[in-house]
Design a protein around this motif. Structure first.
Motif, PDB file in Angstrom:
ATOM      1  N   ARG A 182      57.191  24.037  13.686  1.00  0.00           N
ATOM      2  CA  ARG A 182      57.003  23.751  12.267  1.00  0.00           C
ATOM      3  C   ARG A 182      57.827  22.511  11.911  1.00  0.00           C
ATOM      4  O   ARG A 182      58.584  21.990  12.743  1.00  0.00           O
ATOM      5  CB  ARG A 182      57.443  24.944  11.416  1.00  0.00           C
ATOM      6  N   HIS A 183      57.702  22.050  10.665  1.00  0.00           N
ATOM      7  CA  HIS A 183      58.491  20.919  10.182  1.00  0.00           C
ATOM      8  C   HIS A 183      59.751  21.468   9.503  1.00  0.00           C
ATOM      9  O   HIS A 183      59.679  21.968   8.372  1.00  0.00           O
ATOM     10  CB  HIS A 183      57.689  20.085   9.181  1.00  0.00           C
ATOM     11  N   PRO A 184      60.900  21.378  10.155  1.00  0.00           N
ATOM     12  CA  PRO A 184      62.112  21.975   9.578  1.00  0.00           C
ATOM     13  C   PRO A 184      62.496  21.406   8.214  1.00  0.00           C
ATOM     14  O   PRO A 184      63.096  22.113   7.394  1.00  0.00           O
ATOM     15  CB  PRO A 184      63.185  21.656  10.626  1.00  0.00           C
ATOM     16  N   HIS A 185      62.157  20.136   7.954  1.00  0.00           N
ATOM     17  CA  HIS A 185      62.575  19.549   6.677  1.00  0.00           C
ATOM     18  C   HIS A 185      61.863  20.198   5.485  1.00  0.00           C
ATOM     19  O   HIS A 185      62.272  20.009   4.335  1.00  0.00           O
ATOM     20  CB  HIS A 185      62.331  18.033   6.677  1.00  0.00           C
ATOM     21  N   ARG A 186      60.816  20.995   5.734  1.00  0.00           N
ATOM     22  CA  ARG A 186      60.133  21.699   4.657  1.00  0.00           C
ATOM     23  C   ARG A 186      60.721  23.087   4.383  1.00  0.00           C
ATOM     24  O   ARG A 186      60.330  23.737   3.412  1.00  0.00           O
ATOM     25  CB  ARG A 186      58.645  21.876   5.005  1.00  0.00           C
ATOM     26  N   ASN A 187      61.615  23.534   5.224  1.00  0.00           N
ATOM     27  CA  ASN A 187      62.070  24.922   5.145  1.00  0.00           C
ATOM     28  C   ASN A 187      62.643  25.282   3.777  1.00  0.00           C
ATOM     29  O   ASN A 187      62.319  26.335   3.215  1.00  0.00           O
ATOM     30  CB  ASN A 187      63.111  25.211   6.235  1.00  0.00           C
ATOM     31  N   ALA A 188      63.500  24.439   3.240  1.00  0.00           N
ATOM     32  CA  ALA A 188      64.178  24.776   1.986  1.00  0.00           C
ATOM     33  C   ALA A 188      63.183  24.938   0.848  1.00  0.00           C
ATOM     34  O   ALA A 188      63.216  25.933   0.117  1.00  0.00           O
ATOM     35  CB  ALA A 188      65.220  23.714   1.647  1.00  0.00           C
ATOM     36  N   VAL A 189      62.287  23.964   0.703  1.00  0.00           N
ATOM     37  CA  VAL A 189      61.360  24.014  -0.435  1.00  0.00           C
ATOM     38  C   VAL A 189      60.345  25.146  -0.288  1.00  0.00           C
ATOM     39  O   VAL A 189      59.842  25.679  -1.281  1.00  0.00           O
ATOM     40  CB  VAL A 189      60.657  22.645  -0.609  1.00  0.00           C
ATOM     41  N   LEU A 190      60.056  25.531   0.965  1.00  0.00           N
ATOM     42  CA  LEU A 190      59.100  26.611   1.207  1.00  0.00           C
ATOM     43  C   LEU A 190      59.787  27.975   1.314  1.00  0.00           C
ATOM     44  O   LEU A 190      59.125  28.979   1.561  1.00  0.00           O
ATOM     45  CB  LEU A 190      58.303  26.334   2.481  1.00  0.00           C
ATOM     46  N   GLY A 191      61.098  28.013   1.145  1.00  0.00           N
ATOM     47  CA  GLY A 191      61.823  29.275   1.190  1.00  0.00           C
ATOM     48  C   GLY A 191      61.922  29.872   2.582  1.00  0.00           C
ATOM     49  O   GLY A 191      62.011  31.104   2.729  1.00  0.00           O
ATOM     50  N   ARG A 192      61.935  29.011   3.601  1.00  0.00           N
ATOM     51  CA  ARG A 192      62.020  29.496   4.977  1.00  0.00           C
ATOM     52  C   ARG A 192      63.458  29.383   5.477  1.00  0.00           C
ATOM     53  O   ARG A 192      64.136  28.387   5.221  1.00  0.00           O
ATOM     54  CB  ARG A 192      61.079  28.682   5.883  1.00  0.00           C
ATOM     55  N   GLU A 193      63.874  30.368   6.240  1.00  0.00           N
ATOM     56  CA  GLU A 193      65.211  30.356   6.824  1.00  0.00           C
ATOM     57  C   GLU A 193      65.197  29.473   8.075  1.00  0.00           C
ATOM     58  O   GLU A 193      64.361  29.647   8.970  1.00  0.00           O
ATOM     59  CB  GLU A 193      65.633  31.774   7.206  1.00  0.00           C
ATOM     60  N   SER A 194      66.128  28.539   8.145  1.00  0.00           N
ATOM     61  CA  SER A 194      66.209  27.656   9.300  1.00  0.00           C
ATOM     62  C   SER A 194      66.939  28.337  10.452  1.00  0.00           C
ATOM     63  O   SER A 194      67.891  29.083  10.241  1.00  0.00           O
ATOM     64  CB  SER A 194      66.941  26.359   8.944  1.00  0.00           C
ATOM     65  N   THR A 195      66.480  28.064  11.651  1.00  0.00           N
ATOM     66  CA  THR A 195      67.152  28.564  12.837  1.00  0.00           C
ATOM     67  C   THR A 195      68.385  27.701  13.101  1.00  0.00           C
ATOM     68  O   THR A 195      68.529  26.601  12.549  1.00  0.00           O
ATOM     69  CB  THR A 195      66.224  28.491  14.049  1.00  0.00           C
ATOM     70  N   PRO A 196      69.306  28.154  13.971  1.00  0.00           N
ATOM     71  CA  PRO A 196      70.460  27.310  14.304  1.00  0.00           C
ATOM     72  C   PRO A 196      70.050  25.944  14.844  1.00  0.00           C
ATOM     73  O   PRO A 196      70.658  24.933  14.483  1.00  0.00           O
ATOM     74  CB  PRO A 196      71.190  28.144  15.366  1.00  0.00           C
ATOM     75  N   ALA A 197      69.023  25.895  15.687  1.00  0.00           N
ATOM     76  CA  ALA A 197      68.564  24.612  16.224  1.00  0.00           C
ATOM     77  C   ALA A 197      68.008  23.726  15.118  1.00  0.00           C
ATOM     78  O   ALA A 197      68.218  22.505  15.113  1.00  0.00           O
ATOM     79  CB  ALA A 197      67.507  24.850  17.300  1.00  0.00           C
ATOM     80  N   GLU A 198      67.298  24.330  14.171  1.00  0.00           N
ATOM     81  CA  GLU A 198      66.764  23.559  13.056  1.00  0.00           C
ATOM     82  C   GLU A 198      67.875  23.048  12.148  1.00  0.00           C
ATOM     83  O   GLU A 198      67.809  21.913  11.653  1.00  0.00           O
ATOM     84  CB  GLU A 198      65.774  24.407  12.258  1.00  0.00           C
ATOM     85  N   ARG A 199      68.895  23.855  11.927  1.00  0.00           N
ATOM     86  CA  ARG A 199      70.015  23.417  11.091  1.00  0.00           C
ATOM     87  C   ARG A 199      70.722  22.222  11.722  1.00  0.00           C
ATOM     88  O   ARG A 199      71.137  21.291  11.020  1.00  0.00           O
ATOM     89  CB  ARG A 199      70.993  24.570  10.860  1.00  0.00           C
ATOM     90  N   GLU A 200      70.839  22.236  13.040  1.00  0.00           N
ATOM     91  CA  GLU A 200      71.445  21.099  13.735  1.00  0.00           C
ATOM     92  C   GLU A 200      70.581  19.853  13.572  1.00  0.00           C
ATOM     93  O   GLU A 200      71.090  18.753  13.306  1.00  0.00           O
ATOM     94  CB  GLU A 200      71.618  21.437  15.223  1.00  0.00           C
ATOM     95  N   TYR A 201      69.287  20.009  13.703  1.00  0.00           N
ATOM     96  CA  TYR A 201      68.340  18.902  13.522  1.00  0.00           C
ATOM     97  C   TYR A 201      68.405  18.363  12.092  1.00  0.00           C
ATOM     98  O   TYR A 201      68.445  17.143  11.864  1.00  0.00           O
ATOM     99  CB  TYR A 201      66.931  19.397  13.847  1.00  0.00           C
ATOM    100  N   LEU A 202      68.443  19.256  11.115  1.00  0.00           N
ATOM    101  CA  LEU A 202      68.485  18.844   9.712  1.00  0.00           C
ATOM    102  C   LEU A 202      69.792  18.125   9.388  1.00  0.00           C
ATOM    103  O   LEU A 202      69.812  17.195   8.579  1.00  0.00           O
ATOM    104  CB  LEU A 202      68.312  20.063   8.808  1.00  0.00           C
ATOM    105  N   ALA A 203      70.879  18.537  10.015  1.00  0.00           N
ATOM    106  CA  ALA A 203      72.177  17.924   9.748  1.00  0.00           C
ATOM    107  C   ALA A 203      72.212  16.472  10.215  1.00  0.00           C
ATOM    108  O   ALA A 203      72.857  15.623   9.587  1.00  0.00           O
ATOM    109  CB  ALA A 203      73.286  18.723  10.431  1.00  0.00           C
ATOM    110  N   ILE A 204      71.501  16.194  11.288  1.00  0.00           N
ATOM    111  CA  ILE A 204      71.453  14.813  11.787  1.00  0.00           C
ATOM    112  C   ILE A 204      70.690  13.924  10.806  1.00  0.00           C
ATOM    113  O   ILE A 204      71.049  12.771  10.550  1.00  0.00           O
ATOM    114  CB  ILE A 204      70.805  14.776  13.179  1.00  0.00           C
TER     115      ILE A 204
END
Length: 224
Positions: A182-204
């Motif tokens: 999926r596209h992790p950058h959409r997680n917040a607006v779509l109310g999806r919980e990010s995985t640890p790997a996605e959180r690392e990707y989003l932080a970058i």
């Protein structure tokens, strides 16, 4: 920037040709300029889309423009309304993605019916298949990458480098979906919980959809 000063600021009665004249240069035989490319992909069109096309999008959401799917050009205009205008008008909300399944269905059906092949320019074709690139199914992302590559191979004009950037964006989006599903950058607006790997990707914060043409050129020169 391409504008339509003689058009009303907002109307629900825009035709599909009005949409196409707004989105594409008046002379489709001319190469796409950097200014037009940035107007499309870097937010240059945002204010004009919001002020002019919100009523038309509302009609599309109610299914009142479904007859636009009858021909290649009118189907392209409907895809633009559902896939591009909706992202601008409903930016930063879940509604920005709500019409993606409908836009995807129109694009897939249009490819099957020959509407895609009937379009006149590579950029018309690019926006026709973009709903496949906006979805979160890997098979569709792979198909976008293949279609974008084919456009480069068939394109002898001066905007070839912009098409190469577009194709590389398609491959990069495909790689994100292959990695996360999926596209992790959409997680917040779509109310999806990010995985640890996605959180690392989003932080970058180095997202494909925010990469500029200049950054791509710089990366390309380094790799060469």
């Amino acid at each position: 920037m391409h504008t339509q000063p003689d058009q009303p600021l907002t109307s629900a009665n825009e035709t599909f040709e009005d949409v196409l004249r707004f989105w594409f240069p008046e002379d489709d035989d001319q190469p796409i300029t950097r200014q037009r490319f940035e107007w499309w992909f870097c937010g240059g069109a945002n204010a004009e889309v919001i002020s002019r096309f919100a009523p038309l999008l509302a009609r599309a959401e109610r299914g009142e423009l479904n007859d636009w799917s009858a021909t290649p050009r009118s189907r392209l205009a409907l895809i633009l309304v559902l896939d591009q205008f909706s992202r601008t008008i409903h930016r930063s909300t879940a509604r920005a993605f709500a019409l993606d399944p409908l836009a995807l269905s129109l694009a897939l059906e249009g490819i099957r019916l020959g509407h895609y092949a009937a379009l006149a320019t590579p950029w018309q074709k690019t926006f026709f298949f973009l709903p496949l690139g906006h979805c979160e199914e890997l098979t569709h992302l792979q198909r976008v990458a293949e279609l974008a590559k084919a456009l480069i191979e068939a394109e002898p004009r001066a905007d070839r480098e912009l098409l190469e950037f577009s194709a590389d964006q398609a491959r990069s989006h495909r790689d994100v979906i292959a990695r996360f599903g999926r596209h992790p950058h959409r997680n917040a607006v779509l109310g999806r919980e990010s995985t640890p790997a996605e959180r690392e990707y989003l932080a970058i914060g180095r997202f494909v959809h925010t990469r500029s043409f200049e950054d791509w050129q710089d990366t390309r020169m380094v790799s060469e």
